[in-house]
Design an enzyme around this catalytic site. Structure first.
Site, PDB file in Angstrom:
ATOM      1  N   SER A 143     -11.513 -32.469 -46.436  1.00  0.00           N
ATOM      2  CA  SER A 143     -10.626 -31.756 -47.157  1.00  0.00           C
ATOM      3  C   SER A 143     -10.661 -30.400 -46.833  1.00  0.00           C
ATOM      4  O   SER A 143     -11.543 -29.869 -46.461  1.00  0.00           O
ATOM      5  CB  SER A 143     -11.275 -31.904 -48.708  1.00  0.00           C
ATOM      6  OG  SER A 143     -10.291 -31.227 -49.459  1.00  0.00           O
TER       7      SER A 143
ATOM      8  N   TYR B  92     -17.918 -32.270 -55.089  1.00  0.00           N
ATOM      9  CA  TYR B  92     -16.805 -32.477 -54.226  1.00  0.00           C
ATOM     10  C   TYR B  92     -16.706 -31.609 -53.061  1.00  0.00           C
ATOM     11  O   TYR B  92     -16.867 -32.174 -51.907  1.00  0.00           O
ATOM     12  CB  TYR B  92     -15.499 -32.485 -55.035  1.00  0.00           C
ATOM     13  CG  TYR B  92     -14.315 -32.565 -54.098  1.00  0.00           C
ATOM     14  CD1 TYR B  92     -13.882 -34.215 -54.019  1.00  0.00           C
ATOM     15  CD2 TYR B  92     -13.425 -31.991 -53.311  1.00  0.00           C
ATOM     16  CE1 TYR B  92     -12.864 -34.627 -53.215  1.00  0.00           C
ATOM     17  CE2 TYR B  92     -12.249 -32.458 -52.661  1.00  0.00           C
ATOM     18  CZ  TYR B  92     -12.138 -33.612 -52.482  1.00  0.00           C
ATOM     19  OH  TYR B  92     -10.914 -34.150 -52.046  1.00  0.00           O
TER      20      TYR B  92
ATOM     21  N   LYS C 236     -17.627 -32.613 -49.191  1.00  0.00           N
ATOM     22  CA  LYS C 236     -16.551 -32.629 -47.923  1.00  0.00           C
ATOM     23  C   LYS C 236     -16.916 -31.613 -46.854  1.00  0.00           C
ATOM     24  O   LYS C 236     -16.720 -31.812 -45.752  1.00  0.00           O
ATOM     25  CB  LYS C 236     -15.248 -31.928 -48.498  1.00  0.00           C
ATOM     26  CG  LYS C 236     -14.652 -33.023 -49.352  1.00  0.00           C
ATOM     27  CD  LYS C 236     -14.353 -34.469 -48.822  1.00  0.00           C
ATOM     28  CE  LYS C 236     -13.522 -35.353 -49.676  1.00  0.00           C
ATOM     29  NZ  LYS C 236     -13.059 -36.726 -49.026  1.00  0.00           N
TER      30      LYS C 236
HETATM   31  P1  NAD Z   1      -6.671 -41.452 -54.773  1.00  0.00           P
HETATM   32  O1  NAD Z   1      -7.512 -41.248 -55.801  1.00  0.00           O
HETATM   33  O2  NAD Z   1      -4.999 -41.885 -54.801  1.00  0.00           O
HETATM   34  O3  NAD Z   1      -7.000 -42.885 -53.757  1.00  0.00           O
HETATM   35  C1  NAD Z   1      -8.521 -43.187 -53.651  1.00  0.00           C
HETATM   36  C2  NAD Z   1      -8.587 -44.545 -53.315  1.00  0.00           C
HETATM   37  O4  NAD Z   1      -9.921 -44.704 -52.910  1.00  0.00           O
HETATM   38  C3  NAD Z   1      -8.190 -45.603 -54.146  1.00  0.00           C
HETATM   39  O5  NAD Z   1      -7.304 -46.584 -53.820  1.00  0.00           O
HETATM   40  C4  NAD Z   1      -9.359 -46.164 -54.933  1.00  0.00           C
HETATM   41  O6  NAD Z   1      -9.658 -47.106 -55.343  1.00  0.00           O
HETATM   42  C5  NAD Z   1     -10.341 -45.818 -53.606  1.00  0.00           C
HETATM   43  N1  NAD Z   1     -11.809 -45.923 -53.858  1.00  0.00           N
HETATM   44  C6  NAD Z   1     -12.545 -45.003 -54.763  1.00  0.00           C
HETATM   45  N2  NAD Z   1     -13.727 -45.152 -54.712  1.00  0.00           N
HETATM   46  C7  NAD Z   1     -14.045 -46.186 -53.878  1.00  0.00           C
HETATM   47  C8  NAD Z   1     -15.103 -46.867 -53.502  1.00  0.00           C
HETATM   48  N3  NAD Z   1     -16.376 -46.724 -53.888  1.00  0.00           N
HETATM   49  N4  NAD Z   1     -14.912 -47.742 -52.339  1.00  0.00           N
HETATM   50  C9  NAD Z   1     -13.809 -48.125 -51.943  1.00  0.00           C
HETATM   51  N5  NAD Z   1     -12.695 -47.648 -52.217  1.00  0.00           N
HETATM   52  C10 NAD Z   1     -12.794 -46.618 -53.163  1.00  0.00           C
HETATM   53  O7  NAD Z   1      -7.096 -40.335 -53.700  1.00  0.00           O
HETATM   54  P2  NAD Z   1      -6.061 -39.847 -52.613  1.00  0.00           P
HETATM   55  O8  NAD Z   1      -5.358 -38.337 -53.007  1.00  0.00           O
HETATM   56  O9  NAD Z   1      -5.547 -40.591 -51.860  1.00  0.00           O
HETATM   57  O10 NAD Z   1      -7.308 -39.241 -51.623  1.00  0.00           O
HETATM   58  C11 NAD Z   1      -7.751 -39.844 -50.301  1.00  0.00           C
HETATM   59  C12 NAD Z   1      -8.756 -39.245 -49.560  1.00  0.00           C
HETATM   60  O11 NAD Z   1      -8.287 -37.958 -49.374  1.00  0.00           O
HETATM   61  C13 NAD Z   1     -10.161 -38.848 -50.569  1.00  0.00           C
HETATM   62  O12 NAD Z   1     -11.226 -38.853 -49.647  1.00  0.00           O
HETATM   63  C14 NAD Z   1     -10.033 -37.263 -51.035  1.00  0.00           C
HETATM   64  O13 NAD Z   1     -10.995 -36.732 -51.296  1.00  0.00           O
HETATM   65  C15 NAD Z   1      -9.165 -36.931 -49.864  1.00  0.00           C
HETATM   66  N6  NAD Z   1      -8.358 -35.652 -49.992  1.00  0.00           N
HETATM   67  C16 NAD Z   1      -7.198 -35.645 -50.956  1.00  0.00           C
HETATM   68  C17 NAD Z   1      -6.649 -34.518 -51.180  1.00  0.00           C
HETATM   69  C18 NAD Z   1      -5.278 -34.355 -52.146  1.00  0.00           C
HETATM   70  O14 NAD Z   1      -4.987 -33.285 -52.529  1.00  0.00           O
HETATM   71  N7  NAD Z   1      -4.908 -35.746 -52.684  1.00  0.00           N
HETATM   72  C19 NAD Z   1      -6.851 -33.306 -50.582  1.00  0.00           C
HETATM   73  C20 NAD Z   1      -7.763 -33.227 -49.447  1.00  0.00           C
HETATM   74  C21 NAD Z   1      -8.365 -34.417 -49.485  1.00  0.00           C
END
Ligand code: NAD
Length: 252
Positions: free
Chosen positions: A144, A159, A163
């Site tokens: 991230s 968090y 990351k």
């Molecule tokens: P989201 O919450 O929409 O989806 C996360 C998914 O991970 C869900 O389907 C959930 O069921 C699954 N999950 C959670 N815990 C789990 C576990 N223990 N085992 C298996 N699956 C599990 O989140 P997102 O926004 O799609 O984020 C995806 C990744 O991107 C994450 O690592 C997040 O930190 C990273 N990220 C997101 C953003 C953002 O702005 N959305 C920015 C930077 C990084």
């Protein structure tokens, strides 16, 4: 839109049931890959898997908690039993808990580190073992921009720390596994419109947009070409890299 030829490649995506994982999984399948959808939420993962099968690709939904080394090993074993090889591992499952550092409980700290960091290690390790044997493979870990900067106004120290650690874990694995022809890179998105961010309070979101040079959140589809690049065989010299896709957020 960038396209890639991933015909005959097999992949898995953790956190593939929704958000960034789902969109990237569909993007990999659109470009020819067979994709396993790996998530703790099997019901939603199964629906994504059905979408991929409807595109004419092989897919399976696998229930897996990435904090369990046994679950993770069983997931990779199943892919090898059914598909015979693993070319692309997208270790993307992650969560964020917004709590002030002085109030964070040990359980909250542990949960974030277990899913975001230890989960990425367990999945990279299980995928890496197979790829070392194959003498080929690509691992992409979702980090991230929070591994580079401290987001405001929301508190999220666990968090951010998780990351930053994913970025250096990725580089460490890249160095260890380069002699085995296994590439390991991370993707660092900025604010992307998914349930993780859209559920945030309006005051936070308006502050993020004010601070963003692009003046908007990204949408998950805007990450697909970055993953296609990292996954493509033509990126054969790209390993240990963190690819930031953030609309310029970390440039100011
Ligand atoms: P989201 O919450 O929409 O989806 C996360 C998914 O991970 C869900 O389907 C959930 O069921 C699954 N999950 C959670 N815990 C789990 C576990 N223990 N085992 C298996 N699956 C599990 O989140 P997102 O926004 O799609 O984020 C995806 C990744 O991107 C994450 O690592 C997040 O930190 C990273 N990220 C997101 C953003 C953002 O702005 N959305 C920015 C930077 C990084």
């Amino acid at each position: 839109m960038i396209t890639s030829n991933l015909e005959n490649k097999t992949a898995y995506v953790t956190g593939g049931a929704r958000g960034i994982g789902k969109t990237v999984a569909l993007g990999l399948a659109r470009n020819g890959a067979d994709v396993a959808i790996v998530d703790i939420d099997l019901e939603t993962a199964s629906r994504v898997s059905d979408e991929i099968k409807a595109m004419g690709r092989r897919s399976m939904a696998i229930s897996c908690d990435v904090t369990s080394a046994d679950d993770v090993q069983a997931m990779v074993d199943r892919i090898i039993i059914e598909w015979g090889k693993l070319d692309i591992a997208f270790n993307n499952a992650g969560i964020c808990i917004n709590v002030a550092a002085e109030e964070m409980t040990p359980a909250q700290w542990k949960k974030v580190i277990d899913i975001n960091l230890t989960g990425v290690f367990f999945t990279s390790q299980a995928a890496g073992k197979v790829m070392i044997k194959q003498k080929s493979g690509v691992i992409i870990n979702t980090a991230s921009m929070s591994g580079h900067i401290v987001n405001v106004p929301q508190p999220q120290s666990a968090y951010n720390a998780s990351k930053a650690a994913v970025i250096l874990l990725t580089k460490s694995l890249a160095v260890e596994w380069a002699p085995h022809h296994v590439r390991v890179n991370s993707l660092s998105p900025g604010y992307i419109a998914t349930e993780m961010t859209l559920s945030a309070p309006e005051e936070w979101k308006s502050r993020w947009l004010e601070m963003s040079p692009a003046g908007r959140m990204g949408n998950p589809e805007e990450l697909v070409s970055a993953v296609l690049y990292l996954a493509d065989d033509s990126a054969s010299f790209t390993t240990g890299t963190d690819l930031v896709v953030d609309g310029g957020f970390t440039s100011i």
